[in-house]
Design a protein around this motif. Structure first.
Motif, PDB file in Angstrom:
ATOM      1  N   ALA A 126       0.717  -1.579   0.336  1.00 52.03           N
ATOM      2  CA  ALA A 126      -0.170  -0.229  -0.029  1.00 52.03           C
ATOM      3  C   ALA A 126       0.900   1.304  -0.154  1.00 52.03           C
ATOM      4  N   ILE A 127       0.102   2.198  -0.486  1.00 54.44           N
ATOM      5  CA  ILE A 127       0.730   3.656  -0.879  1.00 54.44           C
ATOM      6  C   ILE A 127       1.091   5.166   1.353  1.00 54.44           C
ATOM      7  N   TYR A 128       1.548   4.328   1.506  1.00 56.24           N
ATOM      8  CA  TYR A 128       0.933   5.434   3.072  1.00 56.24           C
ATOM      9  C   TYR A 128       2.064   7.256   3.351  1.00 56.24           C
ATOM     10  N   PHE A 129       0.971   7.864   3.269  1.00 57.63           N
ATOM     11  CA  PHE A 129       1.427   9.220   3.478  1.00 57.63           C
ATOM     12  C   PHE A 129       2.039   9.091   5.288  1.00 57.63           C
ATOM     13  N   CYS A 130       3.456   9.490   5.391  1.00 65.14           N
ATOM     14  CA  CYS A 130       3.705   9.438   6.813  1.00 65.14           C
ATOM     15  C   CYS A 130       3.590  11.077   7.168  1.00 65.14           C
ATOM     16  N   GLU A 131       3.064  10.894   8.499  1.00 62.22           N
ATOM     17  CA  GLU A 131       2.768  12.319   9.190  1.00 62.22           C
ATOM     18  C   GLU A 131       3.853  12.281  10.182  1.00 62.22           C
ATOM     19  N   PHE A 132       4.885  13.594  10.388  1.00 64.14           N
ATOM     20  CA  PHE A 132       5.465  13.469  11.460  1.00 64.14           C
ATOM     21  C   PHE A 132       5.496  14.294  12.492  1.00 64.14           C
ATOM     22  N   ASP A 133       4.294  15.482  11.612  1.00 68.34           N
ATOM     23  CA  ASP A 133       4.875  17.042  13.045  1.00 68.34           C
ATOM     24  C   ASP A 133       3.227  17.246  12.916  1.00 68.34           C
ATOM     25  N   GLY A 134       2.234  15.902  12.456  1.00 73.02           N
ATOM     26  CA  GLY A 134       0.519  16.678  12.626  1.00 73.02           C
ATOM     27  C   GLY A 134      -0.094  16.827  14.635  1.00 73.02           C
ATOM     28  N   PRO A 135      -1.277  17.411  14.038  1.00 70.42           N
ATOM     29  CA  PRO A 135      -1.884  17.318  13.045  1.00 70.42           C
ATOM     30  C   PRO A 135      -2.183  18.469  12.214  1.00 70.42           C
ATOM     31  N   ARG A 136      -2.116  18.242  10.803  1.00 75.20           N
ATOM     32  CA  ARG A 136      -1.799  19.486   9.583  1.00 75.20           C
ATOM     33  C   ARG A 136      -2.624  18.906   8.551  1.00 75.20           C
ATOM     34  N   ASN A 137      -2.981  19.799   7.679  1.00 73.44           N
ATOM     35  CA  ASN A 137      -3.615  20.134   6.620  1.00 73.44           C
ATOM     36  C   ASN A 137      -2.369  19.169   5.614  1.00 73.44           C
ATOM     37  N   ARG A 138      -2.442  18.285   5.028  1.00 69.08           N
ATOM     38  CA  ARG A 138      -1.380  18.337   3.689  1.00 69.08           C
ATOM     39  C   ARG A 138      -1.984  18.034   2.230  1.00 69.08           C
ATOM     40  N   GLN A 139      -0.687  18.698   1.611  1.00 70.08           N
ATOM     41  CA  GLN A 139      -0.926  18.331   0.297  1.00 70.08           C
ATOM     42  C   GLN A 139       0.070  17.377  -0.847  1.00 70.08           C
ATOM     43  N   LEU A 140      -0.499  16.299  -1.540  1.00 67.30           N
ATOM     44  CA  LEU A 140       0.431  15.998  -2.231  1.00 67.30           C
ATOM     45  C   LEU A 140       0.132  16.108  -3.679  1.00 67.30           C
ATOM     46  N   LEU A 141       1.150  16.078  -4.448  1.00 69.17           N
ATOM     47  CA  LEU A 141       1.122  16.220  -5.468  1.00 69.17           C
ATOM     48  C   LEU A 141       0.770  14.438  -6.421  1.00 69.17           C
ATOM     49  N   VAL A 142       0.139  14.199  -7.710  1.00 71.57           N
ATOM     50  CA  VAL A 142       0.845  13.098  -8.863  1.00 71.57           C
ATOM     51  C   VAL A 142       0.769  13.401  -9.852  1.00 71.57           C
ATOM     52  N   LYS A 143       1.566  13.230 -10.479  1.00 73.28           N
ATOM     53  CA  LYS A 143       1.826  13.467 -12.243  1.00 73.28           C
ATOM     54  C   LYS A 143       2.101  12.180 -13.115  1.00 73.28           C
ATOM     55  N   VAL A 144       1.813  12.143 -13.709  1.00 79.91           N
ATOM     56  CA  VAL A 144       2.209  10.705 -14.222  1.00 79.91           C
ATOM     57  C   VAL A 144       2.660  10.970 -15.985  1.00 79.91           C
ATOM     58  N   VAL A 145       3.205  10.608 -16.362  1.00 79.38           N
ATOM     59  CA  VAL A 145       3.249  10.551 -17.734  1.00 79.38           C
ATOM     60  C   VAL A 145       4.102   9.930 -18.086  1.00 79.38           C
ATOM     61  N   GLY A 146       2.664   9.139 -19.935  1.00 78.50           N
ATOM     62  CA  GLY A 146       2.735   8.213 -20.704  1.00 78.50           C
ATOM     63  C   GLY A 146       4.228   8.024 -21.920  1.00 78.50           C
TER      64      GLY A 146
END
Lengths: 133, 133, 133
Positions: B113-133
């Motif tokens: 599984a893919i996990y986001f790891c929080e080390f200084d929460g609680p917070r609102n976090r934002q991730l980006l996903v980019k796909v190239v083919g």
């Protein structure tokens, strides 16, 4: 097409982090690709690449200090080669970074910078930047 | 072309791992690219991304416990900034993941599984996903 | 288009590093893409991938020894699952590598090799290699 850009870095002490954000930004711009994925790659096994805070120098110091404590230079299990600690640190931090590129720029969070991590300097180092769109 | 997808994550404690597999899968699907490479990128310097077991909660607990022990909060070498431990953990775990995409999906092993790891929460976090083919 | 190549690895002990450089090189060549980015991906959560020295066996030994000391098998905080140490090591080393491809080959420094890291063997393992140009 997808040209590889080269970044030269000169380090000045045994272990340090050097902010290469502007150099990576310039390399991505030179690639001419506006939208895609960039890989920053370190060609050395006693150095690495990380993304860390761009503001507080205590954070950079904490990273180097933690690694010095966790993987001591010349001590215990890692004494077989004199710079074995630098190799272990390199594998813990990693030799490549995958970045998102938008509008010709690597996308970073407000507090993020890209750092080259030297673990066995001072040396002349070479990094590669490749962008695909 | 290669659109960047955004994933918002809300964490609830100081240090935790959150399974974001379904969010990443949905983002890859939204990109419309069936075959290529995806980058998942964390825009924060006190958090990270890892791939780990999707089943046994003891594994997630072991990762957080190991990092808490290896990089203590507020202790010794990493005390210069109050959350320096979270920055060091972020560099050890890493801020980006490169994934293989096939048939519009990120390819994972049976137990991954893919996990986001929080080390200084609680917070609102934002991730980006980019796909190239 | 961007075909995914598969690499099978058979490990023979609990913890070891195996040089897979020639296997990755062959997979990149089979992809038929001359210029771009490659992702090498490990489908397992008790193993990883790293780039390290291709020459001195003491370096490989130092990496395994450091991880054995830092994350002991069956001890303390990581005892909840019997192989929890292997999972933690996997997250520290990482499950994927992003490489630069030029002239049909992954670009490596003079002293660099690509290693598969087994932390809970012996087992049969599978890696993926995807190239986009």
């Amino acid at each position: 097409m997808a040209v590889t850009e080269i970044i030269d870095v000169r380090t000045t002490t045994r272990a340090e982090t050097i902010d290469i954000t502007s150099l990576v930004r310039a390399a991505v711009k030179r690639s001419g690709i506006d939208d895609g994925i960039a890989v920053v790659f370190c060609k050395h096994t006693t150095a690495g690449l990380t993304i860390q805070e761009n503001n507080d120098p205590a954070v950079k110091a904490a990273l180097i200090a933690h690694l010095a404590q966790a993987v001591p230079h010349g001590a215990g299990a890692v004494s077989a080669a004199t710079n074995a600690d630098a190799h272990v640190k390199s594998s813990l931090i990693g030799a490549s970074l995958a970045l998102v590129v938008e509008a010709g720029k690597p996308v970073l969070g407000t507090w993020q910078a890209i750092y080259f991590c030297e673990f066995d300097g001072p040396r002349n180092r070479q990094l590669l930047v490749k962008v695909v769109g």
